[in-house]
Motif scaffolding. Structure first.
Motif, PDB file in Angstrom:
ATOM      1  N   VAL A 131       4.412  -8.511 -10.548  1.00 32.03           N
ATOM      2  CA  VAL A 131       3.864  -7.361  -9.829  1.00 32.03           C
ATOM      3  C   VAL A 131       2.890  -6.632 -10.734  1.00 32.03           C
ATOM      4  O   VAL A 131       3.172  -6.411 -11.920  1.00 32.03           O
ATOM      5  CB  VAL A 131       4.970  -6.383  -9.388  1.00 32.03           C
ATOM      6  N   ARG A 132       1.757  -6.256 -10.170  1.00 28.41           N
ATOM      7  CA  ARG A 132       0.778  -5.439 -10.880  1.00 28.41           C
ATOM      8  C   ARG A 132       0.562  -4.149 -10.097  1.00 28.41           C
ATOM      9  O   ARG A 132       0.257  -4.180  -8.913  1.00 28.41           O
ATOM     10  CB  ARG A 132      -0.547  -6.193 -11.019  1.00 28.41           C
ATOM     11  N   PHE A 133       0.752  -3.006 -10.753  1.00 27.96           N
ATOM     12  CA  PHE A 133       0.574  -1.712 -10.115  1.00 27.96           C
ATOM     13  C   PHE A 133      -0.738  -1.084 -10.574  1.00 27.96           C
ATOM     14  O   PHE A 133      -1.025  -1.050 -11.774  1.00 27.96           O
ATOM     15  CB  PHE A 133       1.733  -0.771 -10.470  1.00 27.96           C
ATOM     16  N   ALA A 136       6.479   3.383 -11.701  1.00 28.70           N
ATOM     17  CA  ALA A 136       6.670   2.035 -11.162  1.00 28.70           C
ATOM     18  C   ALA A 136       6.571   0.991 -12.266  1.00 28.70           C
ATOM     19  O   ALA A 136       7.363   0.039 -12.309  1.00 28.70           O
ATOM     20  CB  ALA A 136       5.639   1.761 -10.069  1.00 28.70           C
ATOM     21  N   ARG A 137       5.596   1.161 -13.139  1.00 22.91           N
ATOM     22  CA  ARG A 137       5.444   0.219 -14.249  1.00 22.91           C
ATOM     23  C   ARG A 137       6.650   0.270 -15.182  1.00 22.91           C
ATOM     24  O   ARG A 137       7.114  -0.775 -15.666  1.00 22.91           O
ATOM     25  CB  ARG A 137       4.165   0.533 -15.014  1.00 22.91           C
ATOM     26  N   VAL A 147       0.847  -1.190   0.000  1.00 27.30           N
ATOM     27  CA  VAL A 147       0.000   0.000   0.000  1.00 27.30           C
ATOM     28  C   VAL A 147       0.883   1.241   0.000  1.00 27.30           C
ATOM     29  O   VAL A 147       1.759   1.383   0.847  1.00 27.30           O
ATOM     30  CB  VAL A 147      -0.930   0.008   1.236  1.00 27.30           C
ATOM     31  N   GLY A 148       0.640   2.137  -0.955  1.00 32.77           N
ATOM     32  CA  GLY A 148       1.522   3.282  -1.127  1.00 32.77           C
ATOM     33  C   GLY A 148       2.824   2.848  -1.765  1.00 32.77           C
ATOM     34  O   GLY A 148       3.915   3.180  -1.306  1.00 32.77           O
ATOM     35  N   ALA A 149       2.711   2.103  -2.865  1.00 32.08           N
ATOM     36  CA  ALA A 149       3.863   1.425  -3.465  1.00 32.08           C
ATOM     37  C   ALA A 149       4.875   2.376  -4.085  1.00 32.08           C
ATOM     38  O   ALA A 149       6.023   1.982  -4.315  1.00 32.08           O
ATOM     39  CB  ALA A 149       3.375   0.427  -4.525  1.00 32.08           C
ATOM     40  N   GLY A 150       4.479   3.608  -4.375  1.00 27.16           N
ATOM     41  CA  GLY A 150       5.429   4.561  -4.943  1.00 27.16           C
ATOM     42  C   GLY A 150       6.025   4.057  -6.245  1.00 27.16           C
ATOM     43  O   GLY A 150       5.310   3.555  -7.124  1.00 27.16           O
ATOM     44  N   SER A 151       7.339   4.153  -6.363  1.00 24.67           N
ATOM     45  CA  SER A 151       8.004   3.725  -7.595  1.00 24.67           C
ATOM     46  C   SER A 151       8.231   2.214  -7.649  1.00 24.67           C
ATOM     47  O   SER A 151       8.842   1.718  -8.604  1.00 24.67           O
ATOM     48  CB  SER A 151       9.347   4.448  -7.754  1.00 24.67           C
ATOM     49  N   VAL A 179       2.265 -10.001  -6.537  1.00 22.70           N
ATOM     50  CA  VAL A 179       2.280  -8.803  -5.705  1.00 22.70           C
ATOM     51  C   VAL A 179       1.396  -7.744  -6.342  1.00 22.70           C
ATOM     52  O   VAL A 179       1.460  -7.513  -7.554  1.00 22.70           O
ATOM     53  CB  VAL A 179       3.713  -8.242  -5.530  1.00 22.70           C
ATOM     54  N   GLN A 180       0.580  -7.114  -5.520  1.00 19.60           N
ATOM     55  CA  GLN A 180      -0.249  -5.997  -5.953  1.00 19.60           C
ATOM     56  C   GLN A 180       0.311  -4.720  -5.324  1.00 19.60           C
ATOM     57  O   GLN A 180       0.405  -4.611  -4.104  1.00 19.60           O
ATOM     58  CB  GLN A 180      -1.694  -6.182  -5.495  1.00 19.60           C
ATOM     59  N   GLY A 181       0.712  -3.768  -6.167  1.00 18.34           N
ATOM     60  CA  GLY A 181       1.160  -2.471  -5.676  1.00 18.34           C
ATOM     61  C   GLY A 181       0.072  -1.441  -5.911  1.00 18.34           C
ATOM     62  O   GLY A 181      -0.445  -1.322  -7.026  1.00 18.34           O
ATOM     63  N   LEU A 182      -0.282  -0.706  -4.872  1.00 16.50           N
ATOM     64  CA  LEU A 182      -1.366   0.277  -4.958  1.00 16.50           C
ATOM     65  C   LEU A 182      -0.846   1.645  -4.536  1.00 16.50           C
ATOM     66  O   LEU A 182      -0.176   1.777  -3.504  1.00 16.50           O
ATOM     67  CB  LEU A 182      -2.519  -0.137  -4.036  1.00 16.50           C
TER      68      LEU A 182
END
Length: 218
Positions: free
Chosen positions: A86-88, A76-77, A45-49, A63-66
């Motif tokens: 990882v999916r943002f 980030a992507r 949560v709050g994955a940033g870059s 992994v889910q980045g939000l």
């Protein structure tokens, strides 16, 4: 009497602008030591870059980045290889967390942007039984201990900036381009509310103006 401290702080600001380093990334290794060797699903949560999300992917099936900032999610992507699981996504942590549950949830320098008690309750709902929640947060200095720890961090902060940048000037890393906000809650308030919502959680003040929280969902 006030001129010298102001000059000192201006000099420190100039030094750190020229020699930036990510205080949050400093705790990524510590975060990984709180987690199992392998786990299925993780949420950052709050994955940033995406630095921590990519690190979680070295142990996770997915992994889910939000993050609420569309610009930093794009970055980030760009920084993440297609093969990394990882999916943002762009979203509000209080209303738009992709469906879980998650075996691991991490939240670094983000929870002070949210209503604290509601956010902990919300993250608890998304954590699978047996899962681990790790928070690295920012608290408002209030007690004498807070101020002493903050003062002790100043020379160490300068030393870390010098070592990490090998004494050279450097641009700000992508992880430091996200929006920031000062903390409103004191560490004492955080401890009180966290223990009420997450019985048995472990909290500790840390250097570099941070605290940590670890909770295992029984």
């Amino acid at each position: 009497m006030t001129t010298l401290p102001r000059r000192m702080f201006r000099a420190l600001d100039r030094f750190h602008a020229a020699h930036p380093w990510d205080h949050n990334a400093h705790y990524h290794g510590w975060i990984m030591r709180q987690l199992p060797r392998r786990f299925a699903r993780a949420l950052d949560v709050g994955a940033g870059s995406g630095d921590l999300a990519r690190l979680l992917a070295s142990r996770a099936t997915s992994v889910q980045g939000l993050d609420a900032d569309p610009t930093i999610v794009v970055r980030a992507r760009e920084l993440t290889a297609l093969a990394v699981p990882v999916r943002f996504t762009v979203g509000d942590a209080m209303t738009e967390i992709p469906p879980g549950p998650y075996d691991v949830i991490t939240c670094v320098a983000t929870i002070h942007h949210l209503p604290f008690s509601d956010a902990l309750t919300h993250l608890r709902r998304h954590l699978a039984p047996g899962g681990t929640l790790v928070v690295v947060g920012v608290a408002r200095a209030q007690s004498r201990g807070d101020r002493l720890l903050g003062a002790a961090a100043i020379p160490m902060n300068v030393a870390m900036a010098w070592v990490k940048n090998k004494g050279r000037k450097a641009p700000r890393p992508a992880s430091m381009t996200a929006a920031t906000r000062p903390a409103a809650m004191s560490f004492a308030d955080i401890v009180r509310d966290a223990h009420r919502i997450l019985p048995g959680c472990r909290l500790r003040r840390r250097l570099f103006w941070r605290y940590t929280l670890v909770w295992h969902h029984s």
